[in-house]
Structures are given as C-alpha cells and as structure tokens.
Motif scaffolding. Structure first.
Motif, PDB file in Angstrom:
ATOM      1  N   ALA A 175       4.336  -3.962  -0.279  1.00 18.48           N
ATOM      2  CA  ALA A 175       3.225  -4.466   0.534  1.00 18.48           C
ATOM      3  C   ALA A 175       2.446  -5.563  -0.187  1.00 18.48           C
ATOM      4  N   GLY A 176       2.914  -5.967  -1.353  1.00 15.98           N
ATOM      5  CA  GLY A 176       2.244  -7.040  -2.072  1.00 15.98           C
ATOM      6  C   GLY A 176       1.148  -6.563  -3.003  1.00 15.98           C
ATOM      7  N   LEU A 177       1.173  -5.305  -3.367  1.00 13.95           N
ATOM      8  CA  LEU A 177       0.160  -4.742  -4.259  1.00 13.95           C
ATOM      9  C   LEU A 177       0.760  -4.442  -5.630  1.00 13.95           C
ATOM     10  N   GLY A 178       1.632  -5.315  -6.100  1.00 11.96           N
ATOM     11  CA  GLY A 178       2.343  -5.082  -7.336  1.00 11.96           C
ATOM     12  C   GLY A 178       1.453  -4.837  -8.541  1.00 11.96           C
ATOM     13  N   GLN A 179       0.306  -5.513  -8.603  1.00 13.68           N
ATOM     14  CA  GLN A 179      -0.566  -5.364  -9.767  1.00 13.68           C
ATOM     15  C   GLN A 179      -1.259  -4.012  -9.816  1.00 13.68           C
ATOM     16  N   VAL A 180      -1.440  -3.374  -8.682  1.00 15.33           N
ATOM     17  CA  VAL A 180      -2.120  -2.070  -8.661  1.00 15.33           C
ATOM     18  C   VAL A 180      -1.203  -0.958  -8.161  1.00 15.33           C
ATOM     19  N   ALA A 181       0.085  -1.219  -8.122  1.00 15.36           N
ATOM     20  CA  ALA A 181       1.030  -0.203  -7.651  1.00 15.36           C
ATOM     21  C   ALA A 181       0.992   1.035  -8.540  1.00 15.36           C
ATOM     22  N   TRP A 182       0.788   0.845  -9.852  1.00 21.83           N
ATOM     23  CA  TRP A 182       0.705   2.002 -10.756  1.00 21.83           C
ATOM     24  C   TRP A 182      -0.531   2.833 -10.464  1.00 21.83           C
ATOM     25  N   ALA A 183      -1.622   2.196 -10.077  1.00 25.04           N
ATOM     26  CA  ALA A 183      -2.836   2.950  -9.735  1.00 25.04           C
ATOM     27  C   ALA A 183      -2.595   3.805  -8.486  1.00 25.04           C
ATOM     28  N   TRP A 184      -1.915   3.225  -7.499  1.00 24.70           N
ATOM     29  CA  TRP A 184      -1.587   3.997  -6.302  1.00 24.70           C
ATOM     30  C   TRP A 184      -0.639   5.148  -6.638  1.00 24.70           C
ATOM     31  N   ALA A 185       0.317   4.891  -7.537  1.00 18.94           N
ATOM     32  CA  ALA A 185       1.254   5.944  -7.927  1.00 18.94           C
ATOM     33  C   ALA A 185       0.542   7.070  -8.669  1.00 18.94           C
ATOM     34  N   ALA A 186      -0.371   6.721  -9.566  1.00 17.62           N
ATOM     35  CA  ALA A 186      -1.103   7.747 -10.318  1.00 17.62           C
ATOM     36  C   ALA A 186      -1.990   8.575  -9.398  1.00 17.62           C
ATOM     37  N   GLN A 187      -2.650   7.897  -8.466  1.00 19.12           N
ATOM     38  CA  GLN A 187      -3.493   8.626  -7.517  1.00 19.12           C
ATOM     39  C   GLN A 187      -2.651   9.551  -6.644  1.00 19.12           C
ATOM     40  N   THR A 188      -1.486   9.086  -6.240  1.00 21.65           N
ATOM     41  CA  THR A 188      -0.606   9.916  -5.419  1.00 21.65           C
ATOM     42  C   THR A 188      -0.045  11.078  -6.222  1.00 21.65           C
ATOM     43  N   MET A 189       0.217  10.870  -7.503  1.00 18.73           N
ATOM     44  CA  MET A 189       0.664  11.971  -8.358  1.00 18.73           C
ATOM     45  C   MET A 189      -0.400  13.064  -8.416  1.00 18.73           C
ATOM     46  N   ALA A 190      -1.660  12.672  -8.456  1.00 17.33           N
ATOM     47  CA  ALA A 190      -2.757  13.635  -8.534  1.00 17.33           C
ATOM     48  C   ALA A 190      -3.108  14.225  -7.168  1.00 17.33           C
ATOM     49  N   CYS A 191      -3.216  13.394  -6.158  1.00 13.46           N
ATOM     50  CA  CYS A 191      -3.711  13.852  -4.848  1.00 13.46           C
ATOM     51  C   CYS A 191      -2.607  14.107  -3.827  1.00 13.46           C
ATOM     52  N   GLY A 192      -1.404  13.679  -4.112  1.00 13.95           N
ATOM     53  CA  GLY A 192      -0.279  13.967  -3.240  1.00 13.95           C
ATOM     54  C   GLY A 192      -0.308  13.235  -1.910  1.00 13.95           C
ATOM     55  N   PHE A 193       0.057  13.956  -0.889  1.00 17.12           N
ATOM     56  CA  PHE A 193       0.225  13.417   0.461  1.00 17.12           C
ATOM     57  C   PHE A 193      -1.023  12.698   0.959  1.00 17.12           C
ATOM     58  N   TRP A 194      -2.188  13.190   0.593  1.00 16.97           N
ATOM     59  CA  TRP A 194      -3.437  12.581   1.050  1.00 16.97           C
ATOM     60  C   TRP A 194      -3.539  11.126   0.601  1.00 16.97           C
ATOM     61  N   ALA A 195      -3.151  10.847  -0.632  1.00 19.71           N
ATOM     62  CA  ALA A 195      -3.207   9.475  -1.137  1.00 19.71           C
ATOM     63  C   ALA A 195      -2.175   8.591  -0.431  1.00 19.71           C
ATOM     64  N   LEU A 196      -1.033   9.155  -0.088  1.00 13.66           N
ATOM     65  CA  LEU A 196      -0.050   8.384   0.681  1.00 13.66           C
ATOM     66  C   LEU A 196      -0.596   8.002   2.052  1.00 13.66           C
ATOM     67  N   LEU A 197      -1.306   8.923   2.672  1.00 14.88           N
ATOM     68  CA  LEU A 197      -1.936   8.598   3.956  1.00 14.88           C
ATOM     69  C   LEU A 197      -2.927   7.454   3.809  1.00 14.88           C
ATOM     70  N   LEU A 198      -3.715   7.479   2.738  1.00 16.50           N
ATOM     71  CA  LEU A 198      -4.685   6.421   2.491  1.00 16.50           C
ATOM     72  C   LEU A 198      -3.980   5.092   2.235  1.00 16.50           C
TER      73      LEU A 198
END
Length: 103
Positions: free
Chosen positions: A68-91
């Motif tokens: 989606a063009g968020l390469g610079q913060v993709a790791w932040a999204w991955a870390a948040q999803t690792m912690a919060c799971g499905f909810w972060a994917l919805l966000l």
C-alpha cells in the motif's frame, strides 16, 4: 488522478493492547507457571498456537503495508499486529481503504 495522502501509522487504542497482551500473560502464567497445573498442557498449547497466529498476521500486515506504499512504517504495522493481532489488521485495512489505496 491523484490519491489522497495516507497516514503512515496509527496506534491501536490502549484497551486493545491491554486485552490482548493481558490474555497472553494469563496464558503464560497458567501454561508455564505453577498456577492451575491441571490446565498447563492446554494453556501451553494454546499460547504457542496463538503466538504462531499472531506471527502470521504480522507477516501479512507487513506485506499489506508495503504493497500500500507504507514501506517505511511497515515494520511498525507488523509489530503492532504481532501485539494486537486481528484488531490491528482491521485498523490497517480501514486506513488503506479510507485513503483509496490498493494493496
């Protein structure tokens, strides 16, 4: 046709972090501690299974954010999803969809 700028990262609400990480902590206490030993096997199994599920979701979030063009913060999204799971994917999906991006 220009696309709207997409916010780079949105943090999940605090209650998501408390709910999910609290559940992980409780499973770890039951599974790897001496509390409720009759359920330790099942708690360890469930803990490991949920860890694998969260890891798979984090990898998916990283790929989705990168596409989606968020390469610079993709790791932040991955870390948040690792912690919060499905909810972060919805966000993440909501954020991408609201700004007219395709992943």
């Amino acid at each position: 046709m220009s696309q709207n700028p997409i916010p780079s990262y949105q943090n999940s609400p605090l209650w998501w972090w408390i709910f999910v990480l609290g559940g992980f902590a409780l499973l770890a206490l039951v599974g790897f501690g001496y509390w409720l030993p009759q359920y330790a096997f099942y708690a360890r199994y469930l803990f490991r299974l949920l860890l694998l599920v969260h890891l798979a979701e984090a990898v998916y979030a990283y790929v989705l954010a990168s596409r989606a063009g968020l390469g610079q913060v993709a790791w932040a999204w991955a870390a948040q999803t690792m912690a919060c799971g499905f909810w972060a994917l919805l966000l993440l999906n909501k954020t991408i969809r609201l700004h007219g991006r395709k992943a």
